[in-house]
Design a protein around this motif. Sequence first.
Motif, PDB file in Angstrom:
ATOM      1  N   GLN A 128      43.547  29.336  42.586  1.00 24.56           N
ATOM      2  CA  GLN A 128      42.855  30.593  42.852  1.00 24.56           C
ATOM      3  C   GLN A 128      43.271  31.135  44.194  1.00 24.56           C
ATOM      4  OE1 GLN A 128      38.716  29.637  42.341  1.00 24.56           O
ATOM      5  NE2 GLN A 128      38.419  29.094  44.468  1.00 24.56           N
ATOM      6  N   LEU A 172      43.826  45.759  48.298  1.00 30.31           N
ATOM      7  CA  LEU A 172      43.107  44.881  47.375  1.00 30.31           C
ATOM      8  C   LEU A 172      43.798  44.829  46.019  1.00 30.31           C
ATOM      9  CD1 LEU A 172      40.666  43.079  46.815  1.00 30.31           C
ATOM     10  CD2 LEU A 172      39.376  45.152  46.249  1.00 30.31           C
ATOM     11  N   ARG A 173      44.190  45.964  45.502  1.00 32.46           N
ATOM     12  CA  ARG A 173      44.859  45.999  44.190  1.00 32.46           C
ATOM     13  C   ARG A 173      46.203  45.286  44.229  1.00 32.46           C
ATOM     14  NH1 ARG A 173      43.404  52.100  41.980  1.00 32.46           N
ATOM     15  NH2 ARG A 173      41.224  51.619  41.527  1.00 32.46           N
ATOM     16  N   THR A 198      45.574  41.511  44.495  1.00 30.81           N
ATOM     17  CA  THR A 198      45.130  40.967  43.208  1.00 30.81           C
ATOM     18  C   THR A 198      46.307  40.834  42.245  1.00 30.81           C
ATOM     19  OG1 THR A 198      42.947  41.961  43.554  1.00 30.81           O
ATOM     20  CG2 THR A 198      43.494  41.308  41.311  1.00 30.81           C
ATOM     21  N   LYS A 204      47.865  37.333  40.727  1.00 26.50           N
ATOM     22  CA  LYS A 204      48.000  37.136  39.277  1.00 26.50           C
ATOM     23  C   LYS A 204      49.434  36.750  38.924  1.00 26.50           C
ATOM     24  CE  LYS A 204      46.787  39.292  34.914  1.00 26.50           C
ATOM     25  NZ  LYS A 204      46.224  40.475  34.256  1.00 26.50           N
ATOM     26  N   SER A 237      41.913  33.267  39.443  1.00 23.78           N
ATOM     27  CA  SER A 237      40.846  34.104  40.000  1.00 23.78           C
ATOM     28  C   SER A 237      41.173  34.441  41.450  1.00 23.78           C
ATOM     29  CB  SER A 237      39.488  33.399  39.930  1.00 23.78           C
ATOM     30  OG  SER A 237      39.424  32.339  40.863  1.00 23.78           O
ATOM     31  N   MET A 238      40.443  35.426  41.951  1.00 30.10           N
ATOM     32  CA  MET A 238      40.490  35.745  43.379  1.00 30.10           C
ATOM     33  C   MET A 238      39.063  35.670  43.888  1.00 30.10           C
ATOM     34  SD  MET A 238      41.971  38.972  45.551  1.00 30.10           S
ATOM     35  CE  MET A 238      43.669  38.402  45.525  1.00 30.10           C
ATOM     36  N   TYR A 252      34.553  46.020  46.577  1.00 27.18           N
ATOM     37  CA  TYR A 252      34.825  44.868  45.719  1.00 27.18           C
ATOM     38  C   TYR A 252      34.136  45.012  44.367  1.00 27.18           C
ATOM     39  CZ  TYR A 252      36.571  42.972  50.096  1.00 27.18           C
ATOM     40  OH  TYR A 252      37.256  42.785  51.266  1.00 27.18           O
ATOM     41  N   GLU A 264      35.985  47.379  42.201  1.00 26.52           N
ATOM     42  CA  GLU A 264      37.270  46.832  41.754  1.00 26.52           C
ATOM     43  C   GLU A 264      37.122  45.629  40.820  1.00 26.52           C
ATOM     44  OE1 GLU A 264      40.354  48.170  42.179  1.00 26.52           O
ATOM     45  OE2 GLU A 264      39.239  49.859  43.009  1.00 26.52           O
ATOM     46  N   PHE A 295      34.993  42.843  41.042  1.00 24.98           N
ATOM     47  CA  PHE A 295      34.483  41.572  41.543  1.00 24.98           C
ATOM     48  C   PHE A 295      32.992  41.484  41.239  1.00 24.98           C
ATOM     49  CE2 PHE A 295      38.371  42.044  43.783  1.00 24.98           C
ATOM     50  CZ  PHE A 295      38.804  40.766  44.095  1.00 24.98           C
TER      51      PHE A 295
END
Length: 150
Positions: free
Chosen positions: A74, A96-97, A100, A104, A110-111, A126, A129, A131
């Motif tokens: 993770q 963030l995108r 992520t 991946k 997971s993050m 978050y 997005e 979370f």
Amino acid sequence: MVIRKISTRTAPSVLPLLEAQYRDHGIEMRGRPLLRALRTLLRGHGFVLAALDPHPIGVAAVSWEWSLERAGLQAWLEELYVVPERRGQGAGRGLLRKATAAAKRSGCVSMELEVIRGHDRAARLYLREGFARLPRARYSRTLKPVAVSR
């Protein structure tokens, strides 16, 4: 604005942003110890992204951890910081995108992240997005203090 991965060579360019983040949170980490930690992270323990316009205006630092609970690798979003004058303009969302997506691609299942109480703006980002707020409290105990100097 562009978002790029930081290398061990370009790591010093994001130090001012990380130091500002830590000052905001009352964390005594800066200078050479922070640069050493950052370069170690970049040598196979995670990655760092910088939002540039043309100079760094934001940073995301992600480290790897193995999770029994998630049965896989993770990503831990350790830091996400945007300079105050550029907040609300998409840099945080972009970082963030990209973080992520990179996690991946690296095989993470997971993050994970944490938000300091009172940082409602970050928490809303978050949640928007995808979370989820967990019903847990996080605890920490220092085992070996780091000497911080300039």
